[in-house]
Design a protein around this motif. Structure first.
Motif, PDB file in Angstrom:
ATOM      1  N   THR A 179      -5.143   3.973  -3.580  1.00 11.65           N
ATOM      2  CA  THR A 179      -6.608   4.048  -3.561  1.00 11.65           C
ATOM      3  C   THR A 179      -7.280   2.698  -3.360  1.00 11.65           C
ATOM      4  OG1 THR A 179      -6.588   3.949  -5.997  1.00 11.65           O
ATOM      5  CG2 THR A 179      -6.699   6.133  -4.983  1.00 11.65           C
ATOM      6  N   GLY A 180      -6.499   1.654  -3.108  1.00 11.97           N
ATOM      7  CA  GLY A 180      -7.074   0.353  -2.818  1.00 11.97           C
ATOM      8  C   GLY A 180      -7.795  -0.268  -3.994  1.00 11.97           C
ATOM      9  N   THR A 181      -7.225  -0.073  -5.190  1.00 13.00           N
ATOM     10  CA  THR A 181      -7.840  -0.656  -6.369  1.00 13.00           C
ATOM     11  C   THR A 181      -6.757  -1.326  -7.215  1.00 13.00           C
ATOM     12  OG1 THR A 181      -9.364  -0.237  -8.204  1.00 13.00           O
ATOM     13  CG2 THR A 181      -7.718   1.469  -7.766  1.00 13.00           C
ATOM     14  N   THR A 182      -7.085  -1.696  -8.445  1.00 11.35           N
ATOM     15  CA  THR A 182      -6.141  -2.442  -9.279  1.00 11.35           C
ATOM     16  C   THR A 182      -5.533  -1.544 -10.355  1.00 11.35           C
ATOM     17  OG1 THR A 182      -7.845  -3.089 -10.875  1.00 11.35           O
ATOM     18  CG2 THR A 182      -7.510  -4.531  -8.958  1.00 11.35           C
ATOM     19  N   LEU A 183      -4.398  -1.975 -10.859  1.00 13.97           N
ATOM     20  CA  LEU A 183      -3.744  -1.261 -11.959  1.00 13.97           C
ATOM     21  C   LEU A 183      -4.676  -1.178 -13.168  1.00 13.97           C
ATOM     22  CD1 LEU A 183      -1.306  -0.006 -13.401  1.00 13.97           C
ATOM     23  CD2 LEU A 183      -0.469  -2.334 -13.837  1.00 13.97           C
ATOM     24  N   HIS A 184      -5.397  -2.269 -13.437  1.00 16.13           N
ATOM     25  CA  HIS A 184      -6.314  -2.283 -14.579  1.00 16.13           C
ATOM     26  C   HIS A 184      -7.375  -1.200 -14.437  1.00 16.13           C
ATOM     27  CE1 HIS A 184      -8.966  -3.798 -17.731  1.00 16.13           C
ATOM     28  NE2 HIS A 184      -9.949  -3.748 -16.850  1.00 16.13           N
ATOM     29  N   THR A 185      -7.937  -1.074 -13.236  1.00 11.88           N
ATOM     30  CA  THR A 185      -8.993  -0.086 -13.016  1.00 11.88           C
ATOM     31  C   THR A 185      -8.465   1.332 -13.175  1.00 11.88           C
ATOM     32  OG1 THR A 185     -10.190  -1.571 -11.541  1.00 11.88           O
ATOM     33  CG2 THR A 185     -10.681   0.772 -11.342  1.00 11.88           C
ATOM     34  N   VAL A 186      -7.287   1.603 -12.591  1.00  7.67           N
ATOM     35  CA  VAL A 186      -6.702   2.947 -12.708  1.00  7.67           C
ATOM     36  C   VAL A 186      -6.381   3.261 -14.163  1.00  7.67           C
ATOM     37  CG1 VAL A 186      -4.683   4.364 -12.129  1.00  7.67           C
ATOM     38  CG2 VAL A 186      -5.821   3.021 -10.352  1.00  7.67           C
ATOM     39  N   SER A 187      -5.829   2.298 -14.886  1.00  2.89           N
ATOM     40  CA  SER A 187      -5.505   2.515 -16.303  1.00  2.89           C
ATOM     41  C   SER A 187      -6.768   2.816 -17.111  1.00  2.89           C
ATOM     42  CB  SER A 187      -4.796   1.285 -16.881  1.00  2.89           C
ATOM     43  OG  SER A 187      -3.554   1.087 -16.247  1.00  2.89           O
ATOM     44  N   ARG A 188      -7.830   2.073 -16.818  1.00  3.58           N
ATOM     45  CA  ARG A 188      -9.096   2.298 -17.529  1.00  3.58           C
ATOM     46  C   ARG A 188      -9.646   3.697 -17.240  1.00  3.58           C
ATOM     47  NH1 ARG A 188     -13.948   1.752 -15.643  1.00  3.58           N
ATOM     48  NH2 ARG A 188     -13.296   0.479 -13.858  1.00  3.58           N
ATOM     49  N   LEU A 189      -9.613   4.082 -15.958  1.00  3.79           N
ATOM     50  CA  LEU A 189     -10.124   5.400 -15.572  1.00  3.79           C
ATOM     51  C   LEU A 189      -9.308   6.523 -16.206  1.00  3.79           C
ATOM     52  CD1 LEU A 189     -10.966   5.139 -11.763  1.00  3.79           C
ATOM     53  CD2 LEU A 189     -12.544   5.732 -13.609  1.00  3.79           C
ATOM     54  N   LEU A 190      -7.976   6.436 -16.118  1.00  5.20           N
ATOM     55  CA  LEU A 190      -7.135   7.502 -16.654  1.00  5.20           C
ATOM     56  C   LEU A 190      -7.273   7.608 -18.172  1.00  5.20           C
ATOM     57  CD1 LEU A 190      -3.843   7.312 -14.537  1.00  5.20           C
ATOM     58  CD2 LEU A 190      -5.779   8.858 -14.291  1.00  5.20           C
ATOM     59  N   ILE A 248       5.333   9.397 -10.886  1.00  6.21           N
ATOM     60  CA  ILE A 248       4.268   8.618 -10.246  1.00  6.21           C
ATOM     61  C   ILE A 248       3.642   7.705 -11.300  1.00  6.21           C
ATOM     62  CG2 ILE A 248       2.606  10.515 -10.560  1.00  6.21           C
ATOM     63  CD1 ILE A 248       1.258   9.431  -7.957  1.00  6.21           C
ATOM     64  N   SER A 249       3.493   6.452 -10.963  1.00  2.68           N
ATOM     65  CA  SER A 249       2.970   5.472 -11.912  1.00  2.68           C
ATOM     66  C   SER A 249       1.502   5.188 -11.637  1.00  2.68           C
ATOM     67  CB  SER A 249       3.768   4.167 -11.814  1.00  2.68           C
ATOM     68  OG  SER A 249       3.511   3.532 -10.561  1.00  2.68           O
ATOM     69  N   ARG A 250       0.860   4.546 -12.584  1.00  2.00           N
ATOM     70  CA  ARG A 250      -0.527   4.123 -12.382  1.00  2.00           C
ATOM     71  C   ARG A 250      -0.620   3.094 -11.260  1.00  2.00           C
ATOM     72  NH1 ARG A 250      -3.319   3.982 -18.433  1.00  2.00           N
ATOM     73  NH2 ARG A 250      -2.934   6.201 -18.887  1.00  2.00           N
ATOM     74  N   GLN A 251       0.442   2.293 -11.121  1.00  5.47           N
ATOM     75  CA  GLN A 251       0.475   1.321 -10.015  1.00  5.47           C
ATOM     76  C   GLN A 251       0.498   2.043  -8.669  1.00  5.47           C
ATOM     77  OE1 GLN A 251       0.265  -2.097 -10.253  1.00  5.47           O
ATOM     78  NE2 GLN A 251       0.105  -2.070  -8.015  1.00  5.47           N
ATOM     79  N   ASP A 252       1.249   3.155  -8.585  1.00  3.98           N
ATOM     80  CA  ASP A 252       1.264   3.951  -7.352  1.00  3.98           C
ATOM     81  C   ASP A 252      -0.147   4.416  -7.007  1.00  3.98           C
ATOM     82  OD1 ASP A 252       4.030   3.786  -7.074  1.00  3.98           O
ATOM     83  OD2 ASP A 252       4.375   5.643  -8.190  1.00  3.98           O
ATOM     84  N   VAL A 253      -0.856   4.925  -7.996  1.00  4.66           N
ATOM     85  CA  VAL A 253      -2.216   5.426  -7.770  1.00  4.66           C
ATOM     86  C   VAL A 253      -3.124   4.285  -7.324  1.00  4.66           C
ATOM     87  CG1 VAL A 253      -4.219   6.564  -8.822  1.00  4.66           C
ATOM     88  CG2 VAL A 253      -1.908   7.308  -9.419  1.00  4.66           C
ATOM     89  N   ALA A 254      -2.960   3.116  -7.934  1.00  2.00           N
ATOM     90  CA  ALA A 254      -3.761   1.951  -7.540  1.00  2.00           C
ATOM     91  C   ALA A 254      -3.501   1.589  -6.077  1.00  2.00           C
ATOM     92  CB  ALA A 254      -3.442   0.765  -8.447  1.00  2.00           C
ATOM     93  N   GLU A 255      -2.217   1.619  -5.666  1.00  2.00           N
ATOM     94  CA  GLU A 255      -1.867   1.243  -4.296  1.00  2.00           C
ATOM     95  C   GLU A 255      -2.280   2.319  -3.290  1.00  2.00           C
ATOM     96  OE1 GLU A 255       2.267   0.163  -4.223  1.00  2.00           O
ATOM     97  OE2 GLU A 255       1.978  -1.501  -5.606  1.00  2.00           O
ATOM     98  N   VAL A 277       0.855  -1.180   0.000  1.00  2.00           N
ATOM     99  CA  VAL A 277       0.000   0.000   0.000  1.00  2.00           C
ATOM    100  C   VAL A 277       0.894   1.233   0.000  1.00  2.00           C
ATOM    101  CG1 VAL A 277      -1.748   1.302   1.283  1.00  2.00           C
ATOM    102  CG2 VAL A 277      -1.798  -1.198   1.306  1.00  2.00           C
ATOM    103  N   VAL A 278       0.622   2.184  -0.906  1.00  3.25           N
ATOM    104  CA  VAL A 278       1.318   3.469  -0.866  1.00  3.25           C
ATOM    105  C   VAL A 278       0.608   4.339   0.160  1.00  3.25           C
ATOM    106  CG1 VAL A 278       1.925   5.561  -2.130  1.00  3.25           C
ATOM    107  CG2 VAL A 278       2.164   3.340  -3.236  1.00  3.25           C
TER     108      VAL A 278
END
Length: 232
Positions: A188-199, A179-186, A71-72
């Motif tokens: 916000t308690g979600t997945t890399l796939h979800t963050v990538s889709r949203l962005l 800052i990576s999409r993985q950082d944002v996922a960690e 978790v970030v």
């Protein structure tokens, strides 16, 4: 510590109310240490040997949960005190701090903490305020993760990062560290796939622009409206 011009740090929040002579005394006990990009300043559960003030760069603070999830927790910006396990009654660091760019910090031995805060009460008061502010931020994130849809959580996270480390550029407000999409996922308690889709969707709508290790907010107002929209 004669090499450090105290005027460089006198205006930091942590030293509010500290007299110039007292500040000189506090700084004499510190050393300046550089942390190259990718190096851990300290690791989770390591003995809390030091506390720090970041002068330059950015750090990512990460915690690994008992089930192995990373978790970030937050990012440390220049001017912030960190690694203050002693102030929280801990003998070990609760998380890992990693330099996301080449960084520079002032470092004091943890053994000096009780004596410094006893002799310089403003230092203790300012540290308590810092810890309180971070606790409030942690509570806010817990509530968001418990009650908000992921779209709002990610929007809130990006707005917080822009407020902490935003720099105006040609493509909007750029988060001024890698800052990576993985950082944002960690965060916000979600997945890399979800963050990538949203962005990707937000890029199509002109809200953000992102690339490798880089995120800019092109339309802060619309992103704010999205973050504050009532849940369905």
């Amino acid at each position: 510590m004669p090499s450090l011009d105290k005027s460089l740090v006198a205006d930091l929040d942590i030293f509010t109310g500290v007299e110039p002579d007292d500040l000189s005394e506090i700084l004499r006990e510190a050393q300046s240490i550089r942390y190259p990009k990718g190096v851990n300043v300290f690791e989770q559960d390591e003995e809390a040997h030091s506390f720090f003030i970041l002068l330059h760069g950015h750090l990512r603070v990460m915690k690994v949960t008992p089930d192995g999830q990373q978790v970030v927790v937050r990012f440390v910006a220049p001017g912030e005190i960190f690694g203050i396990a002693m102030a929280m009654g801990r003998g070990t660091y609760p998380a890992t701090a990693l330099a996301v760019v080449d960084s520079l910090a002032l470092v004091w031995p943890s053994a000096a903490w009780p004596r410094l805060v006893a002799k310089h009460p403003p230092l203790a008061v300012n540290t308590i305020q810092t810890v309180g502010s971070r606790l409030q931020d942690a509570h806010t994130r817990v509530v968001e993760m418990s009650t908000e849809q992921v779209e709002r959580r990610v929007a809130h996270a990006l707005l917080r990062l822009a407020q902490q480390a935003g720099r105006k550029g040609e493509d909007g407000i750029q988060i001024d560290f890698p800052i990576s999409r993985q950082d944002v996922a960690e965060m916000t308690g979600t997945t890399l796939h979800t963050v990538s889709r949203l962005l990707s969707a937000w890029e199509d709508q002109g809200l953000v622009e992102s690339g490798r290790q880089r995120i800019s907010i092109r339309n802060p107002h619309r992103l704010f409206m999205l973050a504050e929209a009532p849940s369905n």
